[in-house]
Design a protein around this motif. Sequence first.
Motif, mmCIF file in Angstrom:
data_model
loop_
_atom_site.group_PDB
_atom_site.id
_atom_site.type_symbol
_atom_site.label_atom_id
_atom_site.label_comp_id
_atom_site.label_asym_id
_atom_site.label_seq_id
_atom_site.Cartn_x
_atom_site.Cartn_y
_atom_site.Cartn_z
ATOM 1 N N SER A 137 0.804 -1.236 0.044
ATOM 2 C CA SER A 137 0.066 0.045 -0.005
ATOM 3 C C SER A 137 0.801 1.340 -0.173
ATOM 4 O O SER A 137 0.261 2.349 -0.197
ATOM 5 N N GLY A 138 2.118 1.004 0.222
ATOM 6 C CA GLY A 138 2.870 2.232 0.329
ATOM 7 C C GLY A 138 3.288 2.779 1.522
ATOM 8 O O GLY A 138 3.948 3.949 1.631
ATOM 9 N N VAL A 139 2.581 2.323 2.670
ATOM 10 C CA VAL A 139 2.791 2.613 3.765
ATOM 11 C C VAL A 139 4.157 2.648 4.277
ATOM 12 O O VAL A 139 4.802 3.321 5.300
ATOM 13 N N SER A 140 4.829 1.439 3.778
ATOM 14 C CA SER A 140 6.183 1.267 4.179
ATOM 15 C C SER A 140 6.829 1.026 3.009
ATOM 16 O O SER A 140 6.261 0.606 1.958
ATOM 17 N N THR A 141 8.180 1.356 3.028
ATOM 18 C CA THR A 141 8.943 1.303 1.802
ATOM 19 C C THR A 141 9.756 -0.062 1.846
ATOM 20 O O THR A 141 10.205 -0.545 3.175
ATOM 21 N N ASP A 142 10.179 -0.817 0.862
ATOM 22 C CA ASP A 142 10.979 -1.814 0.794
ATOM 23 C C ASP A 142 12.045 -1.538 -0.173
ATOM 24 O O ASP A 142 12.085 -2.369 -1.119
ATOM 25 N N CYS A 143 13.011 -1.002 0.099
ATOM 26 C CA CYS A 143 14.104 -0.445 -1.164
ATOM 27 C C CYS A 143 14.668 -1.768 -1.607
ATOM 28 O O CYS A 143 15.343 -1.549 -2.794
ATOM 29 N N PRO A 149 9.567 -4.278 5.682
ATOM 30 C CA PRO A 149 9.742 -2.940 5.466
ATOM 31 C C PRO A 149 11.193 -2.291 5.982
ATOM 32 O O PRO A 149 11.688 -2.817 6.856
ATOM 33 N N ASP A 150 11.542 -1.280 5.437
ATOM 34 C CA ASP A 150 12.980 -0.767 5.723
ATOM 35 C C ASP A 150 13.033 -0.278 6.964
ATOM 36 O O ASP A 150 14.004 -0.639 7.735
ATOM 37 N N SER A 151 11.894 0.312 7.685
ATOM 38 C CA SER A 151 12.105 0.528 8.957
ATOM 39 C C SER A 151 12.362 -0.328 10.125
ATOM 40 O O SER A 151 13.156 -0.272 10.844
ATOM 41 N N CYS A 152 11.967 -1.732 9.547
ATOM 42 C CA CYS A 152 12.239 -2.811 10.158
ATOM 43 C C CYS A 152 13.580 -3.254 9.984
ATOM 44 O O CYS A 152 14.361 -3.732 11.002
ATOM 45 N N ASP A 153 14.297 -3.224 8.819
ATOM 46 C CA ASP A 153 15.340 -3.685 8.481
ATOM 47 C C ASP A 153 16.473 -2.715 9.318
ATOM 48 O O ASP A 153 17.283 -3.069 9.794
ATOM 49 N N VAL A 155 15.810 -1.046 12.238
ATOM 50 C CA VAL A 155 15.608 -1.418 13.389
ATOM 51 C C VAL A 155 16.641 -2.588 13.931
ATOM 52 O O VAL A 155 17.114 -2.836 14.802
ATOM 53 N N ALA A 156 16.537 -3.428 12.981
ATOM 54 C CA ALA A 156 17.244 -4.786 13.064
ATOM 55 C C ALA A 156 18.774 -4.598 12.634
ATOM 56 O O ALA A 156 19.459 -5.745 12.796
ATOM 57 N N GLY A 157 19.327 -3.201 12.209
ATOM 58 C CA GLY A 157 20.571 -2.996 12.333
ATOM 59 C C GLY A 157 20.958 -2.696 10.518
ATOM 60 O O GLY A 157 22.129 -2.412 10.719
ATOM 61 N N ALA A 158 20.095 -2.770 9.700
ATOM 62 C CA ALA A 158 20.455 -2.101 8.580
ATOM 63 C C ALA A 158 20.952 -0.491 8.748
ATOM 64 O O ALA A 158 20.244 0.216 9.138
ATOM 65 N N ALA A 159 22.018 -0.265 8.015
ATOM 66 C CA ALA A 159 22.668 1.168 8.158
ATOM 67 C C ALA A 159 21.779 2.230 7.485
ATOM 68 O O ALA A 159 21.349 2.052 6.485
ATOM 69 N N ASP A 160 21.357 3.461 8.511
ATOM 70 C CA ASP A 160 20.623 4.416 8.149
ATOM 71 C C ASP A 160 21.572 5.714 8.499
ATOM 72 O O ASP A 160 21.146 6.116 9.734
ATOM 73 N N CYS A 161 22.780 5.960 8.076
ATOM 74 C CA CYS A 161 23.429 6.917 8.820
ATOM 75 C C CYS A 161 23.084 8.225 8.905
ATOM 76 O O CYS A 161 23.367 9.034 10.110
ATOM 77 N N ASN A 162 22.166 8.404 8.273
ATOM 78 C CA ASN A 162 21.653 10.006 8.292
ATOM 79 C C ASN A 162 20.263 10.127 8.949
ATOM 80 O O ASN A 162 19.675 11.261 8.922
ATOM 81 N N GLY A 163 19.786 9.062 9.234
ATOM 82 C CA GLY A 163 18.495 8.893 9.991
ATOM 83 C C GLY A 163 17.382 9.419 9.174
ATOM 84 O O GLY A 163 16.463 9.888 9.732
ATOM 85 N N ASN A 164 17.394 9.204 7.823
ATOM 86 C CA ASN A 164 16.371 9.767 7.113
ATOM 87 C C ASN A 164 15.154 8.645 6.718
ATOM 88 O O ASN A 164 14.365 8.920 6.035
#
Length: 431
Positions: A137-143, A149-153, A155-164
Amino acid sequence: GNGTPDECDSADCNGNGVADDQDIASGTSADCNGNGAPDECDIAGGATDCDGDGLIDSCELISGSGLDCNGNGTLDSCDIASGTADCDGNLAPDSCDIAAGAVDCDGDGVPDSCELISGTGLDCNSNGTLDSCDIGSGVSTDCNGNTIPDSCDIVAGAADCNGNGSIDSCELIAGTASDCNGNSVPDSCDIAGGLIDCDLDGVPDSCELVSGTGLDCNSNGTLDNCDISAGTSLDCNGNSVPDSCDLATGTADCNANGVPDSCDLVAGAADCNGNGTIDSCDISSGTALDCNGNSIPDLCDIASGTSADCNGNSVPDSCDIAAGTEPDTNGNGIPDVCEVVLFIRGDGNTDSVVDISDVVFMLTFLFQGGLDSTCADTIDCNDDGMRDITDPVQLLSYLFDSGVTLPAPSPACGDDPTADAIDCQAYAPCP
């Protein structure tokens, strides 16, 4: 009461010795469909009782005591018993629950609540919606396309150094973030972590230096434009190249003051002749002369009127005099050659008349120590460059009309046409 035993007179389908109608009338047997046959006999004869409760299914469906939510003519309980899914055990087929409003976001025929409880459907962010549906539905991205969902990745440790909220690797692949040094970290994060970006262009200086998009002409490890903006290096001509580098590559600095000559000139260094070279350099190189040592080329002194050049030899008169190339017998700072005094030859006593008194004046000067004329040339009557007895003799011959003439200038004012050692310092009668 017809005189015939019941067992002989009426049907007894269940063989209990009681006529069927009596069983029905007494309530011993039910006849839900009102066909005069006990239900158990209908069932025994083929009427469906799928749940084995002794009630004909059709009667349960008609009376509403038995449910058929999907309208397939079979009791829900029987559908379920025969394998129709009822994931939540509420005795209603899942399809009916979904039709009644139970959420099945992924359209797999199983209520999401059951998938969440059983773990067959994931909800990593615990928002009550299957991850696959959040993504769909586009509520969450899965790049990265891993169905999480990217947000879960993250949380699980995938790097998002700029916190965006976007995984770094996805931003790099998509080109929304740059990684000039290939360390799998967005440049913005490298910079935030301490890599220098002195010009604030979002690219670490080290990358600009390696790629050559940023210059470091003096090899001090800092971009030239940063050296300049910080004041570490000067850039007087505004060409974005430190002055020291301009000079190292051949830009003129004739006075060796570490500043390009063009900047010195803009700042006011003298270039009186407008040849693009600082006057002091013209002088030191010998391109221009400065005979009086005033740090101004002689030609500029002359052009500005600061120094006179009455003889037009491009050398200030004062230098001609000091060098002895032009005499200045009267010491007035003007070369004698420039001081042309008009006179009348023969007028030794300078009274504007050539007569016998001039002969007397000459003889007195020559033989009795008399005063010299203010214009020595007036006494040189024969213009031979000497003053002796021949001069008054020449004048007497002229005065007494013996056919002798006086050399010019005579009889009117003029200058001496002959260069000799005798000159004229002053002669009042002539302008």
